[in-house]
Design an enzyme around this catalytic site. Sequence first.
Site, PDB file in Angstrom:
ATOM      1  N   ASP A   1      -8.448 -15.479  37.327  1.00  0.00           N
ATOM      2  CA  ASP A   1      -7.359 -15.283  36.444  1.00  0.00           C
ATOM      3  C   ASP A   1      -7.304 -16.600  35.420  1.00  0.00           C
ATOM      4  OD1 ASP A   1      -4.791 -14.599  35.317  1.00  0.00           O
ATOM      5  OD2 ASP A   1      -3.535 -15.975  36.584  1.00  0.00           O
TER       6      ASP A   1
ATOM      7  N   GLU B   1      -9.695 -10.899  34.766  1.00  0.00           N
ATOM      8  CA  GLU B   1      -8.725 -10.477  34.333  1.00  0.00           C
ATOM      9  C   GLU B   1      -9.108 -10.396  32.795  1.00  0.00           C
ATOM     10  OE1 GLU B   1      -4.493 -11.038  35.392  1.00  0.00           O
ATOM     11  OE2 GLU B   1      -4.324 -11.677  33.415  1.00  0.00           O
TER      12      GLU B   1
ATOM     13  N   ASP C   1      -0.776 -18.445  40.331  1.00  0.00           N
ATOM     14  CA  ASP C   1      -2.119 -18.065  39.798  1.00  0.00           C
ATOM     15  C   ASP C   1      -3.140 -17.923  40.638  1.00  0.00           C
ATOM     16  OD1 ASP C   1      -1.250 -18.800  36.742  1.00  0.00           O
ATOM     17  OD2 ASP C   1      -0.715 -20.760  37.573  1.00  0.00           O
TER      18      ASP C   1
END
Length: 167
Positions: A7, A68, A141
């Site tokens: 991420d 992502e 996260d």
Amino acid sequence: MKVLGVDPGSIVVGYGVVETGTGHFARLVECGVLRTDRGTPLPRRLVTIHDGLNELIARHHPDCMAVEDIFYGKNPRSSAVLGHARGVILLSAERANVPIAEYSPATIKKTVVGRGAALKPQVGYMVAQLLRLADPPTPADAADGVAVALTHLLRGRSRAISALVPR
């Protein structure tokens, strides 16, 4: 298969290493965050992110890195800075000859939670459920990084199952 999910961020990069195996859909190998200091110039933060990803790749030897894609918000500068962070993340994978898969934020949420507009706590909850963890990974996260890895595994599994269905 072992997947390193990432991420991206320019301050905090969430990651999760998930692998499939016999007797279980998937298990969490490691998750966490790579942190940079907000006050540090961007080039120095990018080096920190690059070095951290290189170390993770060397330690885990993933079969794939799932990343992502950029979320396009209202602030063009934030999107540009995030693009720089994604660039060094992709560079780490490419230099290590690790195949790269990219997923939009909505695809990740829809795959893991069932709803493309899911909130962070919902993503964390579903990550814990899918991996049979007592609690969601923290910080959020890290859970997001695990969700990216799970998305790659779940979407691949879905494609493999649909390939078996006679037409």
